[in-house]
Design an enzyme around this catalytic site. Structure first.
Site, PDB file in Angstrom:
ATOM      1  N   LYS A 105      83.860 -16.564  -3.307  1.00 24.20           N
ATOM      2  CA  LYS A 105      83.655 -17.344  -2.079  1.00 24.20           C
ATOM      3  C   LYS A 105      83.998 -18.833  -2.221  1.00 24.20           C
ATOM      4  O   LYS A 105      84.375 -19.476  -1.247  1.00 24.20           O
ATOM      5  CB  LYS A 105      82.199 -17.229  -1.618  1.00 24.20           C
ATOM      6  N   ASP A 164      78.533 -16.799   7.587  1.00 24.36           N
ATOM      7  CA  ASP A 164      77.173 -16.432   7.159  1.00 24.36           C
ATOM      8  C   ASP A 164      76.098 -17.222   7.922  1.00 24.36           C
ATOM      9  O   ASP A 164      75.125 -16.649   8.412  1.00 24.36           O
ATOM     10  CB  ASP A 164      76.999 -16.693   5.655  1.00 24.36           C
TER      11      ASP A 164
END
Ligand code: ATR
Length: 286
Positions: free
Chosen positions: A69, A105
């Protein structure tokens, strides 16, 4: 319908446990969209080639999971302001050859919280437990909503202060020590657990004593393995409103789906697909 099937991928290491393929493929089929979602296990040593391959193959988009990520950001043409601030990308869109990185997210968490609980955030005092990657994404999004104040508690207090420094430009933010947990809970309206405490196999753990939780609290846990943690069960038994972890996973997917297809999917159908998959495989990490 587009005659050529569009590919969406997930890159991570490992990826075999992911519920994203079932969630997205189920929704593509329901909406009769000519897309397919596949998981690719890419070790860190091959990340650069995987991204180059994505461009060469004109793959429409990707999700990115652990451990890529952060590292993936340097291979992209553009990174959204939000993903820059959070310091991580979990969704890539291939916009006619330009790879754009996003982080869904935090916004996924917030949309799930609001749509599933109906909470009004204005003026609310929010306590975040944890200061890792999930706390950064949620902290950034919550701090940019009209809350009253944010408090961070983390075992490693230095990490809590680093997060505070990045968020205090958006909202009043402070840090309490883990020994001040009772005070933090009592002074909060909304409590969000972003730590791994309570996750399987340690399902009998919680950072918060049951008796500290009051009916006026909203208690949220981003863990969904188990689907309801000890914290969520105890909060409910104390009469508090609760928000359990599956919603964040579903809605980060909803927002990514929108970015790839331009179509808003049905979160309840995506949830159904994930729950079906959990029941079939008996595992539920993403
Ligand atoms: P994620 O990306 O899921 O947020 P992470 O970045 O590894 O994962 O963060 C895990 C969080 O859980 C951290 O806040 C961590 O606390 P530390 O920063 O002090 O390590 C917290 N955590 C993990 N195990 C813990 C434990 N046994 N007690 C308290 N906090 C714990």
């Amino acid at each position: 319908m587009n005659s050529q099937t569009q590919l969406i991928g997930l890159i991570g290491h490992p990826v075999s446990h992911s519920k994203s393929p079932e969630m997205h493929n189920g929704m593509f089929a329901k909406l009769d969209l000519n897309y397919v979602y596949l998981a690719f296990d890419v070790p860190p040593s091959h990340l650069k080639e995987a991204i180059e391959g994505m461009k060469a193959l004109k793959i429409k988009g990707f999700n990115v999971t652990i451990p890529h990520k952060v590292e993936v950001m340097k291979y992209l043409d553009q990174v959204s302001e939000e993903a820059k601030q959070i310091g991580a990308v979990n969704t890539i869109v291939n916009d006619e050859g330009r790879l754009i990185g996003y982080n869904t997210d935090g916004i996924g968490y917030l949309r799930s919280l609001i749509e599933e609980t109906g909470v009004q955030l204005k003026g609310k005092r929010v306590l975040i437990l944890g200061a890792g990657g999930a706390a950064r994404a949620i902290g950034y999004t919550i701090a940019n909503s009209p809350i009253g104040q944010l408090t961070i508690i983390n075992r490693d207090q230095n990490k809590a202060h680093i997060l505070r420094k990045s968020l205090e430009q958006y909202t009043k933010t402070d840090v309490l020590s883990i020994e001040q947990m009772e005070k933090g809970v009592k002074e909060a309206d909304i409590i969000v657990n972003t730590t791994s405490i309570g996750m399987a196999p340690n399902i009998d753990q919680s950072l918060i004593k049951k008796e500290w939780i009051q009916p006026n609290h909203l208690v949220s846990d981003i863990i969904y393995n188990p689907l309801e943690t000890k914290l969520i069960q105890e909060a409910r038994s104390q009469g508090a409103q609760v928000h359990s972890g599956l919603g964040m996973f579903i809605y980060q997917g909803v927002i990514a789906f929108e970015k790839w297809t331009g179509i808003t999917p049905d979160p309840s159908y995506m949830r159904l697909k994930v729950i079906e998959s959990i029941k079939e495989k008996g595992r539920n990490t993403c």
